[in-house]
Every structure is written in structure tokens, then in C-alpha cells.
Design a protein around this motif. Sequence first.
Motif, PDB file in Angstrom:
ATOM      1  N   LYS A  21      41.329 -40.748-151.167  1.00 20.44           N
ATOM      2  CA  LYS A  21      41.405 -39.716-150.130  1.00 20.44           C
ATOM      3  C   LYS A  21      40.164 -39.760-149.248  1.00 20.44           C
ATOM      4  O   LYS A  21      40.263 -39.667-148.023  1.00 20.44           O
ATOM      5  CB  LYS A  21      41.557 -38.333-150.766  1.00 20.44           C
ATOM      6  N   TRP A  22      39.002 -39.903-149.865  1.00 18.61           N
ATOM      7  CA  TRP A  22      37.755 -39.964-149.099  1.00 18.61           C
ATOM      8  C   TRP A  22      37.786 -41.151-148.138  1.00 18.61           C
ATOM      9  O   TRP A  22      37.437 -41.017-146.968  1.00 18.61           O
ATOM     10  CB  TRP A  22      36.554 -40.068-150.040  1.00 18.61           C
ATOM     11  N   LYS A  23      38.206 -42.310-148.644  1.00 19.55           N
ATOM     12  CA  LYS A  23      38.250 -43.511-147.808  1.00 19.55           C
ATOM     13  C   LYS A  23      39.232 -43.359-146.649  1.00 19.55           C
ATOM     14  O   LYS A  23      38.951 -43.790-145.538  1.00 19.55           O
ATOM     15  CB  LYS A  23      38.610 -44.739-148.646  1.00 19.55           C
ATOM     16  N   ILE A  24      40.377 -42.762-146.907  1.00 19.19           N
ATOM     17  CA  ILE A  24      41.350 -42.564-145.831  1.00 19.19           C
ATOM     18  C   ILE A  24      40.783 -41.609-144.779  1.00 19.19           C
ATOM     19  O   ILE A  24      40.879 -41.862-143.583  1.00 19.19           O
ATOM     20  CB  ILE A  24      42.696 -42.063-146.389  1.00 19.19           C
ATOM     21  N   ARG A  25      40.171 -40.527-145.223  1.00 16.95           N
ATOM     22  CA  ARG A  25      39.582 -39.560-144.286  1.00 16.95           C
ATOM     23  C   ARG A  25      38.470 -40.170-143.441  1.00 16.95           C
ATOM     24  O   ARG A  25      38.245 -39.771-142.307  1.00 16.95           O
ATOM     25  CB  ARG A  25      39.016 -38.365-145.042  1.00 16.95           C
ATOM     26  N   HIS A  26      37.747 -41.138-144.020  1.00 19.67           N
ATOM     27  CA  HIS A  26      36.612 -41.752-143.328  1.00 19.67           C
ATOM     28  C   HIS A  26      36.931 -43.135-142.760  1.00 19.67           C
ATOM     29  O   HIS A  26      36.018 -43.916-142.473  1.00 19.67           O
ATOM     30  CB  HIS A  26      35.408 -41.814-144.272  1.00 19.67           C
ATOM     31  N   ASN A  27      38.209 -43.425-142.594  1.00 18.88           N
ATOM     32  CA  ASN A  27      38.680 -44.665-141.954  1.00 18.88           C
ATOM     33  C   ASN A  27      38.120 -45.932-142.586  1.00 18.88           C
ATOM     34  O   ASN A  27      37.679 -46.846-141.899  1.00 18.88           O
ATOM     35  CB  ASN A  27      38.389 -44.646-140.458  1.00 18.88           C
ATOM     36  N   LYS A  28      38.145 -45.992-143.907  1.00 19.44           N
ATOM     37  CA  LYS A  28      37.726 -47.190-144.632  1.00 19.44           C
ATOM     38  C   LYS A  28      38.976 -47.978-145.028  1.00 19.44           C
ATOM     39  O   LYS A  28      39.972 -47.407-145.459  1.00 19.44           O
ATOM     40  CB  LYS A  28      36.935 -46.825-145.889  1.00 19.44           C
ATOM     41  N   LEU A  29      38.912 -49.284-144.898  1.00 21.05           N
ATOM     42  CA  LEU A  29      40.063 -50.148-145.164  1.00 21.05           C
ATOM     43  C   LEU A  29      40.420 -50.172-146.642  1.00 21.05           C
ATOM     44  O   LEU A  29      39.568 -50.359-147.506  1.00 21.05           O
ATOM     45  CB  LEU A  29      39.762 -51.573-144.698  1.00 21.05           C
ATOM     46  N   GLN A  30      41.702 -49.980-146.914  1.00 24.62           N
ATOM     47  CA  GLN A  30      42.272 -50.110-148.255  1.00 24.62           C
ATOM     48  C   GLN A  30      43.584 -50.868-148.079  1.00 24.62           C
ATOM     49  O   GLN A  30      44.594 -50.280-147.705  1.00 24.62           O
ATOM     50  CB  GLN A  30      42.537 -48.738-148.868  1.00 24.62           C
ATOM     51  N   LEU A  31      43.559 -52.143-148.346  1.00 27.69           N
ATOM     52  CA  LEU A  31      44.712 -52.981-148.035  1.00 27.69           C
ATOM     53  C   LEU A  31      45.985 -52.597-148.769  1.00 27.69           C
ATOM     54  O   LEU A  31      47.065 -52.655-148.209  1.00 27.69           O
ATOM     55  CB  LEU A  31      44.387 -54.446-148.331  1.00 27.69           C
ATOM     56  N   TRP A  32      45.905 -52.233-150.019  1.00 25.36           N
ATOM     57  CA  TRP A  32      47.117 -52.104-150.825  1.00 25.36           C
ATOM     58  C   TRP A  32      47.535 -50.676-151.107  1.00 25.36           C
ATOM     59  O   TRP A  32      48.466 -50.444-151.867  1.00 25.36           O
ATOM     60  CB  TRP A  32      46.943 -52.867-152.138  1.00 25.36           C
ATOM     61  N   VAL A  33      46.896 -49.708-150.505  1.00 31.29           N
ATOM     62  CA  VAL A  33      47.242 -48.310-150.743  1.00 31.29           C
ATOM     63  C   VAL A  33      48.299 -47.864-149.731  1.00 31.29           C
ATOM     64  O   VAL A  33      48.210 -48.173-148.545  1.00 31.29           O
ATOM     65  CB  VAL A  33      45.995 -47.408-150.654  1.00 31.29           C
ATOM     66  N   TYR A  34      49.283 -47.131-150.228  1.00 31.57           N
ATOM     67  CA  TYR A  34      50.335 -46.568-149.386  1.00 31.57           C
ATOM     68  C   TYR A  34      50.325 -45.055-149.547  1.00 31.57           C
ATOM     69  O   TYR A  34      50.083 -44.551-150.638  1.00 31.57           O
ATOM     70  CB  TYR A  34      51.708 -47.105-149.798  1.00 31.57           C
ATOM     71  N   VAL A  35      50.588 -44.360-148.448  1.00 31.47           N
ATOM     72  CA  VAL A  35      50.705 -42.910-148.501  1.00 31.47           C
ATOM     73  C   VAL A  35      52.169 -42.535-148.302  1.00 31.47           C
ATOM     74  O   VAL A  35      52.894 -43.195-147.568  1.00 31.47           O
ATOM     75  CB  VAL A  35      49.805 -42.205-147.454  1.00 31.47           C
ATOM     76  N   ILE A  36      52.574 -41.487-148.988  1.00 29.85           N
ATOM     77  CA  ILE A  36      53.930 -40.961-148.836  1.00 29.85           C
ATOM     78  C   ILE A  36      53.783 -39.610-148.150  1.00 29.85           C
ATOM     79  O   ILE A  36      53.025 -38.750-148.606  1.00 29.85           O
ATOM     80  CB  ILE A  36      54.619 -40.824-150.203  1.00 29.85           C
ATOM     81  N   THR A  37      54.479 -39.461-147.043  1.00 33.02           N
ATOM     82  CA  THR A  37      54.373 -38.246-146.253  1.00 33.02           C
ATOM     83  C   THR A  37      55.737 -37.598-146.075  1.00 33.02           C
ATOM     84  O   THR A  37      56.771 -38.250-146.246  1.00 33.02           O
ATOM     85  CB  THR A  37      53.801 -38.535-144.848  1.00 33.02           C
ATOM     86  N   LEU A  38      55.717 -36.319-145.736  1.00 31.16           N
ATOM     87  CA  LEU A  38      56.958 -35.689-145.307  1.00 31.16           C
ATOM     88  C   LEU A  38      57.383 -36.403-144.030  1.00 31.16           C
ATOM     89  O   LEU A  38      56.548 -36.767-143.205  1.00 31.16           O
ATOM     90  CB  LEU A  38      56.744 -34.207-145.047  1.00 31.16           C
ATOM     91  N   ILE A  49      53.886 -45.091-145.621  1.00 30.00           N
ATOM     92  CA  ILE A  49      53.015 -45.678-144.600  1.00 30.00           C
ATOM     93  C   ILE A  49      51.872 -46.430-145.279  1.00 30.00           C
ATOM     94  O   ILE A  49      51.171 -45.857-146.109  1.00 30.00           O
ATOM     95  CB  ILE A  49      52.421 -44.575-143.700  1.00 30.00           C
ATOM     96  N   PRO A  50      51.661 -47.702-144.912  1.00 28.62           N
ATOM     97  CA  PRO A  50      50.480 -48.403-145.423  1.00 28.62           C
ATOM     98  C   PRO A  50      49.221 -47.707-144.893  1.00 28.62           C
ATOM     99  O   PRO A  50      49.143 -47.373-143.710  1.00 28.62           O
ATOM    100  CB  PRO A  50      50.599 -49.815-144.846  1.00 28.62           C
ATOM    101  N   SER A  51      48.259 -47.482-145.756  1.00 31.33           N
ATOM    102  CA  SER A  51      47.058 -46.751-145.326  1.00 31.33           C
ATOM    103  C   SER A  51      46.310 -47.490-144.225  1.00 31.33           C
ATOM    104  O   SER A  51      45.618 -46.869-143.421  1.00 31.33           O
ATOM    105  CB  SER A  51      46.131 -46.487-146.504  1.00 31.33           C
TER     106      SER A  51
END
Length: 108
Positions: A21-38, A49-51
Amino acid sequence: MEWHKDLYAGESVLQKQKKIKWKIRHNKLQLWVYVITLAANKENLLDIIPSRELLQKHYPKRGLYIIGLAGNYQEALELAGHIVSEVYRETGGFDIRSYICQNGKQML
């Protein structure tokens, strides 16, 4: 972009949720993480969505409500299936938005 208080998480990211969560909020690359959204489209249930897409400067982050994290695409599909199954089992329908708001899974 908003985060669900009680995130659904795949096994591979279960112990790393805060860091992800911290990395996503601070625009850090995470190649293999996906987020599920409404879903952004009211006709769909969820979006996967790929992060890395969230790093794009003009990606429409406004209105995104993240309810789950997964370590790869396959895990994201399984987690989305789990969420939909849980909602159907509990309500007999597919109104994921209402289920999340009403069952103690508060929107932040």
C-alpha cells in the motif's frame, strides 16, 4: 484513490499489505502486484488492474476504490472469484458495493 479498511489479499501478499500500500501510494514500481477495485463501469462487478498502470501520470485514479491485493494475475482472478462467491453466498445477488458498505467492511 481510496482503500478498503479490511482488504482482501492473496496468500502471496498477505504479510506485505502495508508495504505494498505504501509503495502504491508513493508511486513505486511493483511489477507483479495487482489491485482489485470496485468496477468503474456500473455494468461490471470488479476491475483487476496491474499496479504498474497506476504509475502513469494521467491514469484516472480518482474514484478508484481498492478492495483487494494480489501477487500475480492468476491470484487476482482467484481472489476476485472469491469475493464474488462470498457476496453471492451471503446475499443471493451480486451487488458488491452494497455488501462491502453494509457488512462492516467500511469504505474509508
